[in-house]
Design a protein around this motif. Structure first.
Motif, PDB file in Angstrom:
ATOM      1  N   GLN A 107      34.033  43.603  51.832  1.00  0.00           N
ATOM      2  CA  GLN A 107      34.130  45.040  51.219  1.00  0.00           C
ATOM      3  C   GLN A 107      33.665  45.071  50.557  1.00  0.00           C
ATOM      4  OE1 GLN A 107      38.126  45.585  50.547  1.00  0.00           O
ATOM      5  NE2 GLN A 107      39.157  45.366  51.857  1.00  0.00           N
ATOM      6  N   LYS A 108      33.048  45.430  49.415  1.00  0.00           N
ATOM      7  CA  LYS A 108      32.912  46.091  48.111  1.00  0.00           C
ATOM      8  C   LYS A 108      31.900  44.880  47.612  1.00  0.00           C
ATOM      9  CE  LYS A 108      35.371  49.717  46.539  1.00  0.00           C
ATOM     10  NZ  LYS A 108      36.146  50.407  45.045  1.00  0.00           N
ATOM     11  N   ARG A 109      32.007  43.577  47.883  1.00  0.00           N
ATOM     12  CA  ARG A 109      31.140  42.194  48.014  1.00  0.00           C
ATOM     13  C   ARG A 109      30.120  42.540  48.431  1.00  0.00           C
ATOM     14  NH1 ARG A 109      34.645  38.791  45.214  1.00  0.00           N
ATOM     15  NH2 ARG A 109      37.038  38.979  45.894  1.00  0.00           N
ATOM     16  N   ASN A 159      26.860  44.014  50.555  1.00  0.00           N
ATOM     17  CA  ASN A 159      26.193  45.110  50.583  1.00  0.00           C
ATOM     18  C   ASN A 159      25.379  45.765  51.829  1.00  0.00           C
ATOM     19  OD1 ASN A 159      26.152  46.185  47.662  1.00  0.00           O
ATOM     20  ND2 ASN A 159      24.275  44.580  47.365  1.00  0.00           N
ATOM     21  N   ASN A 172      27.112  41.918  47.073  1.00  0.00           N
ATOM     22  CA  ASN A 172      26.792  43.218  46.323  1.00  0.00           C
ATOM     23  C   ASN A 172      26.450  41.947  44.478  1.00  0.00           C
ATOM     24  OD1 ASN A 172      26.979  44.693  43.851  1.00  0.00           O
ATOM     25  ND2 ASN A 172      28.894  45.922  44.774  1.00  0.00           N
ATOM     26  N   GLU A 194      30.370  42.156  42.675  1.00  0.00           N
ATOM     27  CA  GLU A 194      31.189  42.317  43.006  1.00  0.00           C
ATOM     28  C   GLU A 194      31.860  40.904  43.791  1.00  0.00           C
ATOM     29  OE1 GLU A 194      34.305  44.384  42.844  1.00  0.00           O
ATOM     30  OE2 GLU A 194      32.995  46.450  41.335  1.00  0.00           O
ATOM     31  N   THR A 212      40.874  39.837  44.748  1.00  0.00           N
ATOM     32  CA  THR A 212      41.054  40.703  46.020  1.00  0.00           C
ATOM     33  C   THR A 212      42.082  42.264  46.395  1.00  0.00           C
ATOM     34  OG1 THR A 212      39.588  39.673  47.435  1.00  0.00           O
ATOM     35  CG2 THR A 212      40.828  41.792  48.814  1.00  0.00           C
TER      36      THR A 212
END
Length: 284
Positions: A27-29, A31, A64, A67, A73
């Motif tokens: 996910q947001k971890r 890019n 990223n 994150e 999580t």
């Protein structure tokens, strides 16, 4: 049937199976996630196609930095419709947790007791999800990552003296750097609060590499004890030309020092002669 439609070529099907799992898990971890193209194999029509375990998938992941080291999580609220889907995706790692704002959410907690272990959080996620959703073993060569290979070079024996023992992750000195920075900030505060000096201290700036977070091997705190390690006796042909400590005598350990630059406030009363300047400096 799907494998037959692709002529037994399983690599695209493997990607189609694992890539959604990897993207959803990280996910947001991250890019960007890319996969290295795999050269298509050839085989005679009379031969069986290569088996699925003969393939390997190489992924390139751009993390990223804000994150990737997050140890939690976060999932949906416990009473929401998405909670069951979250539990199904993460399996036994999902658990209900109460947070400081009073909310109760599904969440997954990853192991990150020190900085070196936090760098393995993406690896922990990938191994868990690929084992759960693609039956890829976590042990052996099932999932290999390169993000922690440098830790074996940066780690020192002094960093791994904690009561927590773990052979999979190594300490690499980030905590020692943080401790030095905290001591430096406290020293700067105390110096600026000194009273009765001829001139007030304007700034205290660190000059050593550790203050720029570029020290390769930050030293651990010194306990103040003498070194108890036995020192090897020099070869006989150089003994007359050198001094060396006796093996049964304790000697002081080497304690690295860090340099700081103290800047005094501006003043028009500084003398012009060097001896007078030296006397003023000595008074500090």
């Amino acid at each position: 049937a799907i494998l037959m439609d692709s002529g037994g070529w399983a690599w695209p099907l493997i990607l189609k199976r694992i890539m959604p799992v990897v993207r959803k898990g990280l996910q947001k971890r991250v890019n960007l996630i890319g996969q290295q193209s795999y050269k298509q194999q050839r085989w005679e029509v009379t031969d069986a196609p290569p088996l699925a375990h003969d393939y390997h998938v190489t992924l390139g992941i751009l993390y990223n930095p804000d994150e990737m080291f997050n140890c939690i999580t976060m999932g949906p609220p416990a009473d929401s419709d998405e909670a069951s889907e979250f539990r199904s995706f993460w399996g036994e790692r999902s658990e209900l947790r109460r947070f400081s704002d009073g909310t109760i959410n599904e969440a997954v907690l990853w192991t990150g007791r020190w900085e070196g272990e936090k760098r393995t959080i993406p690896q922990q996620i990938l191994k868990h999800l690929l084992c759960r959703h693609a039956n890829i073993p976590t042990e052996g060569n099932g999932v290999q990552t390169t993000q922690s290979l440098l830790d074996t070079v940066l780690s020192r024996e002094e960093y791994n003296t904690s009561k927590v023992t773990d052979t999979n992750t190594l300490r690499t000195g980030e905590e020692e750097t943080t401790n030095v920075m905290k001591s430096y900030i406290e020293l700067s505060r105390q110096l600026r609060q000194l009273k009765g000096l001829p001139l007030d201290i304007a700034t205290v700036q660190g000059a050593s590499s550790i203050f720029q977070h570029t020290e390769v091997y930050p030293p651990p705190p010194w306990s103040g004890k003498l070194s108890t390690k036995l020192r090897a006796t020099p070869p006989k042909y150089i003994q007359p030309q050198c001094f060396y400590p006796s093996c049964d005598v304790g000697t002081s350990s080497f304690v690295p020092c860090f340099e700081v630059v103290i800047q005094l406030e501006s003043s028009g009363k500084w003398p012009e002669k060097i001896p007078a300047i030296q006397n003023i400096v000595t008074s500090f």
